[in-house]
Design an enzyme around this catalytic site. Structure first.
Site, PDB file in Angstrom:
ATOM      1  N   ALA A  65       3.365 -36.450  -5.243  1.00 25.55           N
ATOM      2  CA  ALA A  65       2.061 -36.184  -4.634  1.00 25.55           C
ATOM      3  C   ALA A  65       1.034 -37.041  -5.348  1.00 25.55           C
ATOM      4  O   ALA A  65       1.203 -37.386  -6.521  1.00 25.55           O
ATOM      5  CB  ALA A  65       1.713 -34.712  -4.805  1.00 25.55           C
ATOM      6  N   GLY A 108       7.090 -34.911  -5.509  1.00 24.80           N
ATOM      7  CA  GLY A 108       7.120 -34.861  -4.046  1.00 24.80           C
ATOM      8  C   GLY A 108       7.943 -35.993  -3.445  1.00 24.80           C
ATOM      9  O   GLY A 108       8.464 -35.865  -2.327  1.00 24.80           O
ATOM     10  N   GLU A 111      11.383 -34.760  -3.531  1.00 25.21           N
ATOM     11  CA  GLU A 111      11.465 -33.712  -2.497  1.00 25.21           C
ATOM     12  C   GLU A 111      11.506 -34.331  -1.110  1.00 25.21           C
ATOM     13  O   GLU A 111      12.235 -33.865  -0.228  1.00 25.21           O
ATOM     14  CB  GLU A 111      10.279 -32.750  -2.641  1.00 25.21           C
ATOM     15  CG  GLU A 111      10.392 -31.907  -3.910  1.00 25.21           C
ATOM     16  CD  GLU A 111       9.120 -31.141  -4.237  1.00 25.21           C
ATOM     17  OE1 GLU A 111       8.030 -31.748  -4.193  1.00 25.21           O
ATOM     18  OE2 GLU A 111       9.208 -29.943  -4.531  1.00 25.21           O
ATOM     19  N   GLU A 131       6.913 -32.432 -12.442  1.00 21.68           N
ATOM     20  CA  GLU A 131       5.701 -31.611 -12.290  1.00 21.68           C
ATOM     21  C   GLU A 131       5.390 -30.792 -13.535  1.00 21.68           C
ATOM     22  O   GLU A 131       4.237 -30.542 -13.867  1.00 21.68           O
ATOM     23  CB  GLU A 131       5.848 -30.665 -11.084  1.00 21.68           C
ATOM     24  CG  GLU A 131       5.828 -31.354  -9.718  1.00 21.68           C
ATOM     25  CD  GLU A 131       7.212 -31.756  -9.226  1.00 21.68           C
ATOM     26  OE1 GLU A 131       8.137 -31.876 -10.066  1.00 21.68           O
ATOM     27  OE2 GLU A 131       7.375 -31.956  -8.016  1.00 21.68           O
TER      28      GLU A 131
HETATM   29  N1  DAK Z   1      -0.263 -40.185  -7.957  1.00 22.13           N
HETATM   30  C1  DAK Z   1      -1.246 -41.111  -7.967  1.00 22.13           C
HETATM   31  N2  DAK Z   1      -1.120 -42.345  -8.500  1.00 22.13           N
HETATM   32  C2  DAK Z   1       0.061 -42.641  -9.064  1.00 22.13           C
HETATM   33  C3  DAK Z   1       1.158 -41.734  -9.079  1.00 22.13           C
HETATM   34  C4  DAK Z   1       0.956 -40.463  -8.486  1.00 22.13           C
HETATM   35  N3  DAK Z   1       1.924 -39.534  -8.410  1.00 22.13           N
HETATM   36  N4  DAK Z   1       2.192 -42.335  -9.717  1.00 22.13           N
HETATM   37  C5  DAK Z   1       1.761 -43.573 -10.053  1.00 22.13           C
HETATM   38  N5  DAK Z   1       0.495 -43.773  -9.664  1.00 22.13           N
HETATM   39  C6  DAK Z   1      -0.325 -44.964  -9.832  1.00 22.13           C
HETATM   40  C7  DAK Z   1      -0.750 -45.128 -11.290  1.00 22.13           C
HETATM   41  O1  DAK Z   1      -1.888 -44.349 -11.558  1.00 22.13           O
HETATM   42  C8  DAK Z   1      -1.044 -46.604 -11.334  1.00 22.13           C
HETATM   43  O2  DAK Z   1      -2.298 -46.847 -10.742  1.00 22.13           O
HETATM   44  P1  DAK Z   1      -3.417 -47.781 -11.486  1.00 22.13           P
HETATM   45  O3  DAK Z   1      -3.625 -47.168 -12.822  1.00 22.13           O
HETATM   46  O4  DAK Z   1      -2.746 -49.127 -11.554  1.00 22.13           O
HETATM   47  O5  DAK Z   1      -4.601 -47.734 -10.563  1.00 22.13           O
HETATM   48  C9  DAK Z   1       0.010 -47.198 -10.401  1.00 22.13           C
HETATM   49  O6  DAK Z   1       0.431 -46.121  -9.575  1.00 22.13           O
HETATM   50  C10 DAK Z   1       1.225 -47.739 -11.136  1.00 22.13           C
HETATM   51  O7  DAK Z   1       1.705 -46.706 -11.985  1.00 22.13           O
HETATM   52  P2  DAK Z   1       1.978 -46.908 -13.553  1.00 22.13           P
HETATM   53  O8  DAK Z   1       1.070 -47.946 -14.116  1.00 22.13           O
HETATM   54  O9  DAK Z   1       1.986 -45.562 -14.161  1.00 22.13           O
HETATM   55  O10 DAK Z   1       3.448 -47.516 -13.503  1.00 22.13           O
HETATM   56  P3  DAK Z   1       4.573 -47.379 -14.629  1.00 22.13           P
HETATM   57  O11 DAK Z   1       5.666 -48.303 -14.208  1.00 22.13           O
HETATM   58  O12 DAK Z   1       3.996 -47.556 -15.985  1.00 22.13           O
HETATM   59  O13 DAK Z   1       5.089 -45.879 -14.528  1.00 22.13           O
HETATM   60  C11 DAK Z   1       5.832 -43.898 -13.351  1.00 22.13           C
HETATM   61  C12 DAK Z   1       5.732 -45.444 -13.359  1.00 22.13           C
HETATM   62  C13 DAK Z   1       6.390 -43.464 -11.992  1.00 22.13           C
HETATM   63  C14 DAK Z   1       6.788 -43.447 -14.457  1.00 22.13           C
HETATM   64  C15 DAK Z   1       4.419 -43.293 -13.614  1.00 22.13           C
HETATM   65  O14 DAK Z   1       3.491 -43.915 -12.708  1.00 22.13           O
HETATM   66  C16 DAK Z   1       4.360 -41.809 -13.418  1.00 22.13           C
HETATM   67  O15 DAK Z   1       4.789 -41.047 -14.268  1.00 22.13           O
HETATM   68  N6  DAK Z   1       3.782 -41.374 -12.287  1.00 22.13           N
HETATM   69  C17 DAK Z   1       3.568 -39.952 -12.012  1.00 22.13           C
HETATM   70  C18 DAK Z   1       4.841 -39.285 -11.578  1.00 22.13           C
HETATM   71  C19 DAK Z   1       4.632 -37.803 -11.359  1.00 22.13           C
HETATM   72  O16 DAK Z   1       4.199 -37.079 -12.283  1.00 22.13           O
HETATM   73  N7  DAK Z   1       4.955 -37.325 -10.159  1.00 22.13           N
HETATM   74  C20 DAK Z   1       4.779 -35.914  -9.803  1.00 22.13           C
HETATM   75  C21 DAK Z   1       3.412 -35.683  -9.203  1.00 22.13           C
HETATM   76  S1  DAK Z   1       3.163 -33.958  -8.791  1.00 22.13           S
HETATM   77  C22 DAK Z   1       3.149 -29.318  -2.643  1.00 22.13           C
HETATM   78  C23 DAK Z   1       3.939 -30.357  -2.246  1.00 22.13           C
HETATM   79  C24 DAK Z   1       4.299 -31.328  -3.167  1.00 22.13           C
HETATM   80  C25 DAK Z   1       3.820 -31.284  -4.460  1.00 22.13           C
HETATM   81  C26 DAK Z   1       3.039 -30.222  -4.840  1.00 22.13           C
HETATM   82  C27 DAK Z   1       2.694 -29.231  -3.932  1.00 22.13           C
HETATM   83  N8  DAK Z   1       2.768 -28.311  -1.702  1.00 22.13           N
HETATM   84  C28 DAK Z   1       3.160 -28.464  -0.281  1.00 22.13           C
HETATM   85  C29 DAK Z   1       2.087 -27.123  -2.127  1.00 22.13           C
HETATM   86  C30 DAK Z   1       4.205 -32.341  -5.353  1.00 22.13           C
HETATM   87  C31 DAK Z   1       3.674 -32.516  -6.579  1.00 22.13           C
HETATM   88  C32 DAK Z   1       3.958 -33.766  -7.299  1.00 22.13           C
HETATM   89  O17 DAK Z   1       4.665 -34.630  -6.855  1.00 22.13           O
END
Ligand code: DAK
Length: 257
Positions: A65, A108, A111, A131
């Site tokens: 997400a 997400g 998922e 998450e």
């Molecule tokens: N959201 C927004 N931006 C993101 C992102 C994300 N999930 N993942 C990466 N980006 C962005 C980064 O901010 C960065 O942007 P800039 O800083 O360049 O503007 C760009 O993408 C490149 O990312 P990185 O610089 O971080 O790249 P790296 O290679 O260093 O790292 C990484 C890649 C995938 C390991 C890292 O980006 C990372 O950890 N990303 C977050 C992953 C994460 O935590 N995902 C879970 C998010 S929570 C629901 C349904 C679904 C959900 C919840 C509720 N309902 C229906 C109620 C789902 C929740 C989630 O998914």
């Protein structure tokens, strides 16, 4: 015209939907999920579309997400979250959906891949539910579908630590059906989609429904559903065509009736 996706019609019978927010690793915004739901509705309504491949970019299928957008939502915002409706559409898509996963499939994104019927992954794919690192937990079916896909121990480890698994681990666990070289992931997914697109659409639809039934019902009910679905197909023209073509030693031509 979708802004966060590209849609290609690949003849015969296959649509390729590619997520296109590479600057944010295809993070799933409300807009992206809405556009994806719209495209799946269009694919479902189109009799000429018999299978759909869903792909991301080279570095990420989807990194979850959109965290920025998520941070702007409070409890009431989550209760009224418009993304729920999009997830429902994805869940109930009734044609074969194949995910071609390169790079990250996190949160997400993992998922979303698990909503697909088949997952083809590249050697460098990473599947995870991080998450917990954000102080939240999976919210689009991750606790339920992941456990069914990889078993309790690995699902617990992934969800409670947030650590991802690689493509080979995912394949061994049963989350992924095939692992390919990164440049071949989409091509392989399209091949499988083409294969399925040549089968009888009603049989494909009911077989998919019966297999999904196995995920959330007891054996006796699932077997009953299978029996009914099998019986329904006995009334289809494609079933007659399939049997006749076999006897006449030719390729069947299925019409979806
Ligand atoms: N959201 C927004 N931006 C993101 C992102 C994300 N999930 N993942 C990466 N980006 C962005 C980064 O901010 C960065 O942007 P800039 O800083 O360049 O503007 C760009 O993408 C490149 O990312 P990185 O610089 O971080 O790249 P790296 O290679 O260093 O790292 C990484 C890649 C995938 C390991 C890292 O980006 C990372 O950890 N990303 C977050 C992953 C994460 O935590 N995902 C879970 C998010 S929570 C629901 C349904 C679904 C959900 C919840 C509720 N309902 C229906 C109620 C789902 C929740 C989630 O998914």
């Amino acid at each position: 015209m979708p802004l966060t996706l590209a849609v290609e019609f690949i003849e015969p019978g296959v649509r390729l939907i590619t997520l296109q927010r590479p600057q944010a690793l295809n993070a799933l915004t409300t807009q992206l999920l809405g556009e994806l739901a719209d495209e799946l509705n269009a694919a479902q309504a189109d009799p000429d579309t018999r299978a759909v491949v869903l792909a991301g970019s080279r570095k990420a299928f989807a990194a979850g997400a959109d965290i920025k957008e998520m941070g702007e939502r409070n409890l009431v915002g989550i209760l009224n979250d418009p993304r729920q409706a999009s997830w429902q559409t994805i869940t109930h898509f009734n044609k074969p959906l194949i995910a071609a996963v390169n790079g990250f499939a996190l949160g997400g994104g993992c998922e979303l891949a698990m909503h697909a019927d088949i997952i083809i992954a590249s050697e460098d794919a990473r599947f995870g539910q991080p998450e917990i690192n954000l102080g939240i937990m999976p919210g689009a079916g991750g606790t339920q579908r992941l456990l069914r896909a990889v078993g309790k121990s690995m699902a617990m480890q992934m969800v409670l630590t947030g650590d991802p698994i690689d493509a080979r681990q995912a394949q061994r666990a049963g989350l992924v059906s095939e692992v390919t070289q990164p440049e071949l992931t989409v091509e392989r997914a399209l091949q499988i989609a083409h294969n399925i697109a040549g089968k009888a659409p009603l049989a494909v639809r009911l077989a998919k429904e019966a297999l999904l039934k196995a995920m959330d019902t007891d054996l006796a009910s699932g077997l009953r559903f299978e029996r009914h679905a099998f019986t329904v197909l006995a009334g289809s023209r494609d079933r007659d065509e399939g049997i006749r073509a076999f006897q006449e030693k030719r390729t069947p031509t299925f019409i979806g009736e």
